[in-house]
Design a protein around this motif. Sequence first.
Motif, PDB file in Angstrom:
ATOM      1  N   SER A 357       0.621  -1.228   0.209  1.00 60.43           N
ATOM      2  CA  SER A 357       0.041   0.071   0.103  1.00 60.43           C
ATOM      3  C   SER A 357       0.853   1.324   0.055  1.00 60.43           C
ATOM      4  O   SER A 357       1.948   1.318   0.542  1.00 60.43           O
ATOM      5  N   LYS A 358       0.259   2.305  -0.378  1.00 64.13           N
ATOM      6  CA  LYS A 358       0.945   3.567  -0.522  1.00 64.13           C
ATOM      7  C   LYS A 358       0.656   4.457   0.677  1.00 64.13           C
ATOM      8  O   LYS A 358       0.913   5.729   0.917  1.00 64.13           O
ATOM      9  N   GLN A 359      -0.259   3.978   1.456  1.00 62.12           N
ATOM     10  CA  GLN A 359      -0.639   4.753   2.685  1.00 62.12           C
ATOM     11  C   GLN A 359       0.671   4.680   3.811  1.00 62.12           C
ATOM     12  O   GLN A 359       1.257   3.830   3.727  1.00 62.12           O
ATOM     13  N   GLU A 360       0.838   5.832   4.443  1.00 65.59           N
ATOM     14  CA  GLU A 360       1.731   6.041   5.305  1.00 65.59           C
ATOM     15  C   GLU A 360       1.715   4.860   6.362  1.00 65.59           C
ATOM     16  O   GLU A 360       0.695   4.473   6.514  1.00 65.59           O
ATOM     17  N   PHE A 362       2.309   4.973   9.260  1.00 64.60           N
ATOM     18  CA  PHE A 362       1.512   5.199  10.699  1.00 64.60           C
ATOM     19  C   PHE A 362      -0.017   4.719  10.313  1.00 64.60           C
ATOM     20  O   PHE A 362      -0.492   4.247  11.120  1.00 64.60           O
ATOM     21  N   ILE A 363      -0.390   5.359   9.380  1.00 63.09           N
ATOM     22  CA  ILE A 363      -1.988   4.979   8.922  1.00 63.09           C
ATOM     23  C   ILE A 363      -2.048   3.539   8.912  1.00 63.09           C
ATOM     24  O   ILE A 363      -3.068   2.940   9.256  1.00 63.09           O
TER      25      ILE A 363
ATOM     26  N   LEU B  33      -4.385  -5.324   2.026  1.00 61.08           N
ATOM     27  CA  LEU B  33      -4.547  -5.211   0.779  1.00 61.08           C
ATOM     28  C   LEU B  33      -4.113  -6.472   0.139  1.00 61.08           C
ATOM     29  O   LEU B  33      -4.736  -7.049  -0.779  1.00 61.08           O
ATOM     30  N   ASP B  62      -3.365   3.258  -4.581  1.00 61.75           N
ATOM     31  CA  ASP B  62      -3.513   1.821  -4.218  1.00 61.75           C
ATOM     32  C   ASP B  62      -4.313   1.115  -5.203  1.00 61.75           C
ATOM     33  O   ASP B  62      -3.922  -0.085  -5.521  1.00 61.75           O
TER      34      ASP B  62
END
Lengths: 376, 218
Positions: A357-360, A362-363, B33, B62
Amino acid sequence: MKILEYHCRALDQLAWDFDSVKFDNINLLVGDTATGKTRLLNTLFNLGRFVTVKEFKYGSWNIVFEHAGITYTWDLQTNSQDSDGEERIVKENLSKHENQTLVPIIERNDKSFVFADRQMPKLSSRETSISLLQEEDNIRPLYQGFSRIQRRLFSEDALMQVSTFQVLPKRVISQVGTKGDLEKLFVADMNLSCKLCILSRHFKKVYQVIIDYFRQVFPFVQEHSIKELSEIQPNIALGGYCPVFTIRERGSKQWIPIHEFSSGMKKILLILTDIFILPDGGVYIIDEYENSLGVSAIDFFPQFILDLEKNVQFFITSHHPYIINAIPPSNWFVFHRNGMKVSIRYGEDLIRRFESSKQEYFIQLINDPFFSRGVE
Amino acid sequence: MNIYVVTEGKVESIVYQHWIPCVNPSLTHVSSLIEVNVNNFCMVSGMGYPGYFKIIENAILDVNNNRKFDRLVISIDSEDMTKQEKYDQIHIFIANKSCCVEIKIVVQHFCFETWALGNRKIIKANTKSEKLREYKRLFNVRVHDPELLPEEPNEKLNRAQFAEKYLRLALNDTFRNLTYSKGNPQAVIHSKYFDQVRNRLRDMAHIASFGDFLRAFI
């Protein structure tokens, strides 16, 4: 000293049981509130106190640590607080790792105490063998290692305490000055101004590094100086030389003494001084670094410890997104608690999931079910 | 069908896991994911931290990178805005971003608790709490549309704060010892609770924004 593996079970009335865990140089403990991060750090700090100041603690510890190039395994168990009888150690084994085998140094139980193949006379069962035998050549370094575990509290009171006025102790000046021994400064019970004063006189490079980092965090600090108390407070005399660390800010002619610094400035100065005084192989424990700090001071810390070229092991807890994002997940230890059982998962194990995932980070962490379920 | 769901706060991250399968029983929740396979939904929540737009932006990356998803659902509170204003704000933000799947925006008007107040069974005719009676006198959510809840002038609560407090009091008054908070919304996650909220929309045409939630997962 570097703690390589650690397992602790409290044998007091609360009886917390922590997963066994392998630690690294930088260890960021993350988890929801009340999952046991601070308690784990307390057990570690308490073990140090048990050894060095003989402060008895109920518990069972299994610890693998490295000190001065040698790896040791130490298992220590006291009686339980619920059990009858006086506080006592019921079992203790200390071994040295040599060629992938464990060579016993101490084997101790209720009936026997063997050190280096010799039966020992009756000794206090309230004290650890490392404490009792600290004068022995092969135990002294271990005692020294445990004395290098440092934990700071950053409450308003604690910060006030380190910035109060104190006369520079002559004994410490002579010890540190003549021997150039920074460890003497580490163990000395002195306030921040006294320590900085001695550093400025006898360890100029160390002092300058501290000041450089301090000004990096607070670039508005134009000048710094260690003044005598009488220059700051002419009406107070303490009967001796009383140094006061002061700064002058950009655009101001006023010198600001340390006791008038903001909590965040005191905290950063204290952490920097601690870390640079901490002897080689020290362990530094910081609980919730971000408390009372502004953005610039929070931003500074992760990169500072990642870049630090010093043999110090860090144990840090944090809830702050910036700190957590800035320290690689491979250094995370994620906490989850079910009753008194504290499970600890390695951040390393999350990396594969996180990389999809590209989410940070921490998230992703706070959305991870192990983290978000917190306490069950 | 696989759906990537972005929510703003902690309450949605908990409740949606239970409510989405009520809307579409073929959907199963997965927590990352890499677990997404067939008929799954995966959620990322901002948990109330700032930076929600960054999460939306990364969610688009994503779904584009993973190619496992058929839809991206973005859920957000309108708070002090009108429903349309909040919708437009999100729409403008995503307009110039290339996304390989359809995007559905769910505006909780004006917060999740507004929907939860749609359950008429939690508002008894004879309430024990004086404060709740006061709230009902000011605006009775059993009768009137919760989306029209005003601000609470005496305690100076904005409408989102008012909705949360109203819901907590109502649940506590109706079901003794049952409490509600954004971090612990267990009282509302059950399918029977969801059914009551859906019935409110169907029978009284109240909490219209909840319709967007239903449509997002069919």
